[in-house]
Scaffold this motif. Structure first.
Motif, short mmCIF file in Angstrom:
data_model
loop_
_atom_site.label_atom_id
_atom_site.label_comp_id
_atom_site.label_asym_id
_atom_site.label_seq_id
_atom_site.Cartn_x
_atom_site.Cartn_y
_atom_site.Cartn_z
N UNK A 119 0.87 -1.17 0.00
CA UNK A 119 0.00 0.00 0.00
C UNK A 119 0.91 1.23 0.00
N UNK A 120 0.65 2.15 -0.90
CA UNK A 120 1.42 3.40 -0.98
C UNK A 120 0.46 4.58 -0.94
N UNK A 121 0.79 5.61 -0.20
CA UNK A 121 0.10 6.88 -0.28
C UNK A 121 1.13 7.88 -0.77
N UNK A 122 0.84 8.50 -1.90
CA UNK A 122 1.78 9.45 -2.50
C UNK A 122 1.05 10.73 -2.86
N UNK A 123 1.80 11.83 -2.90
CA UNK A 123 1.20 13.10 -3.30
C UNK A 123 1.28 13.26 -4.83
N UNK A 174 9.06 3.91 -7.37
CA UNK A 174 9.04 5.13 -8.18
C UNK A 174 8.43 4.87 -9.55
N UNK A 175 8.73 3.72 -10.14
CA UNK A 175 8.18 3.36 -11.45
C UNK A 175 6.66 3.19 -11.37
N UNK A 176 6.18 2.51 -10.34
CA UNK A 176 4.74 2.32 -10.17
C UNK A 176 4.05 3.66 -9.96
N UNK A 177 4.61 4.50 -9.10
CA UNK A 177 4.02 5.81 -8.83
C UNK A 177 3.98 6.64 -10.11
N UNK A 211 -8.23 14.11 -3.60
CA UNK A 211 -7.61 15.43 -3.45
C UNK A 211 -6.16 15.36 -3.91
N UNK A 212 -5.20 15.62 -3.04
CA UNK A 212 -3.80 15.65 -3.46
C UNK A 212 -3.09 14.32 -3.19
N UNK A 213 -3.82 13.30 -2.72
CA UNK A 213 -3.19 12.02 -2.40
C UNK A 213 -3.64 10.90 -3.34
N UNK A 214 -2.69 10.08 -3.74
CA UNK A 214 -2.99 8.87 -4.49
C UNK A 214 -2.84 7.69 -3.54
N UNK A 220 -9.10 13.87 5.82
CA UNK A 220 -7.67 13.57 5.72
C UNK A 220 -7.01 14.33 4.57
N UNK A 221 -5.80 14.80 4.82
CA UNK A 221 -5.01 15.46 3.78
C UNK A 221 -3.55 15.03 3.95
#
Length: 150
Positions: free
Chosen positions: A12-16, A43-46, A73-76, A108-109
């Motif tokens: 599980x990844x949470x990225x901006x 990084x490739x997946x993101x 919002x600003x999170x994936x 959440x942000x």
């Protein structure tokens, strides 16, 4: 609802929106990968998720894994699963996870995740155990945190 299949979540990844990882949780033992290789794959997946347009579906294949993601919002929120997992069930789980975090953080942000990373991990750990979704009830997932916050 309860997912009781042989399928499992690998990560599980949470990225901006800039691709910076704000929370990462891995459930698959990949001792064959070095830290640099894992970072490179992440990084490739993101990058692949960020490059996709709004008209494209939220599923993609990556090196034998299914990637399911959703933007809030600003999170994936990005989840990697094995081939047996149901993509729509994972999308629904992502939505449930976001609703649970929204209830705790009061909408959440990215800043909430960064400033209270331990609590974000706690919520994730209450809902996913060893790569299996075990809790989807928001009240039950947040009950231990409510006890800690007193």
């Amino acid at each position: 609802f309860f997912f009781a299949t042989g399928a499992m979540i690998k990560f599980l990844l949470l990225v901006n929106k800039q691709g910076q990882t704000r929370l990462a949780r891995y459930y698959e033992d990949r001792t064959d990968l070095t830290a640099e290789e894992r970072t490179s794959q992440e990084a490739d997946i993101v990058r692949k998720c960020l490059m996709r347009g709004e008209q494209q579906c939220s599923f993609l294949e990556y090196k034998g894994s299914k990637i399911v993601y959703r933007r809030y919002a600003s999170l994936f929120f990005i989840i990697g699963t094995d081939d047996e997992e149901n993509e729509l069930a994972i999308l629904e789980f992502i939505h449930t996870l976001v609703e649970t975090m929204d209830r705790y953080f009061e909408s959440v942000c990215e800043l909430d995740i960064m400033s209270q990373l331990d609590k974000a991990h706690f919520i994730v750990d209450e809902m996913i155990v060893n790569g299996c979704i075990l809790e989807t009830n928001k009240n039950l997932a947040l009950a231990p945190l409510a006890g800690l916050d007193k």
